[in-house]
Design a protein around this motif. Structure first.
Motif, mmCIF file in Angstrom:
data_model
loop_
_atom_site.group_PDB
_atom_site.id
_atom_site.type_symbol
_atom_site.label_atom_id
_atom_site.label_comp_id
_atom_site.label_asym_id
_atom_site.label_seq_id
_atom_site.Cartn_x
_atom_site.Cartn_y
_atom_site.Cartn_z
ATOM 1 N N HIS A 76 0.814 -1.218 0.000
ATOM 2 C CA HIS A 76 0.000 0.000 0.000
ATOM 3 C C HIS A 76 0.840 1.257 0.000
ATOM 4 O O HIS A 76 1.972 1.261 0.477
ATOM 5 N N MET A 87 -5.378 5.481 1.341
ATOM 6 C CA MET A 87 -4.513 4.331 1.089
ATOM 7 C C MET A 87 -4.903 3.732 -0.243
ATOM 8 O O MET A 87 -6.068 3.626 -0.561
ATOM 9 N N HIS A 109 3.449 0.929 3.026
ATOM 10 C CA HIS A 109 3.416 -0.074 4.092
ATOM 11 C C HIS A 109 2.906 -1.396 3.565
ATOM 12 O O HIS A 109 2.391 -1.470 2.447
ATOM 13 N N MET A 111 0.089 -4.185 4.073
ATOM 14 C CA MET A 111 -1.225 -4.267 4.694
ATOM 15 C C MET A 111 -1.626 -5.735 4.752
ATOM 16 O O MET A 111 -1.731 -6.383 3.714
HETATM 17 CU CU LIG Z 1 -2.919 0.135 3.917
#
Ligand SMILES: [Cu+2]
Length: 159
Positions: A76, A87, A109, A111
């Protein structure tokens, strides 16, 4: 004559939590460090993972990730859209030649989708990362508390 100094110091510990589990991994020319996940609250079905990837070789790409604790792990990114953080899923994360990439809260990041049970501080989430050139590596992501800062006092310390 005896001199006693009273030292009061306040230590602020931000996201630094020591762990018995290694958060570092090496694969090919890539070295992964500072990996951690965040605890989740009951009912929350997604979790997030953060890490730093350093590359001492040619450009590479993180193309997928997976974890046994979740249904899938997506890559993400966060973008600002009219003052709202949004996001969105991305297909890959580029790791520049002789450079580094950091996945942080507020930025790119991992997820973890469809987690089966809440992530608790002290747990370790294992996430497998797959890179185009370097191949596959499993990394430990110790789960950290979502409390942004923990303060503690060292009172009446005699010197
Ligand atoms: Cu995310």
């Amino acid at each position: 004559m005896k001199l006693t100094k009273k030292i009061v110091s306040i230590c602020l510990l931000f996201t630094v939590v020591s762990s018995a589990f290694s958060q570092t991994a090496e694969i090919g020319k890539l070295s992964i460090s500072g990996a951690y996940s965040r605890e989740t609250v009951a009912g929350q079905t997604v979790g997030a993972g953060f890490l730093k990837i350093k590359n001492t070789g040619a450009a590479d790409r993180l193309i997928s990730a997976s974890a046994s604790i979740g249904a899938e792990v997506q890559l993400h990114t966060m973008t600002m859209e009219s003052n709202i953080m949004k996001m969105s899923q991305i297909a890959a994360i580029d790791i520049p030649a002789n450079g580094s990439v950091e996945l942080t809260p507020g930025g790119m990041h991992l997820m973890i989708m469809g987690i089966k049970s809440p992530l608790k501080a002290g747990d370790t989430v294992k996430i497998k990362l797959r890179f185009t050139n370097a191949g596959e590596v499993e990394v430990n992501f110790p789960t950290q508390s979502i409390t942004p800062a923990t303060a503690h006092n060292h009172d009446n310390m005699k010197m």
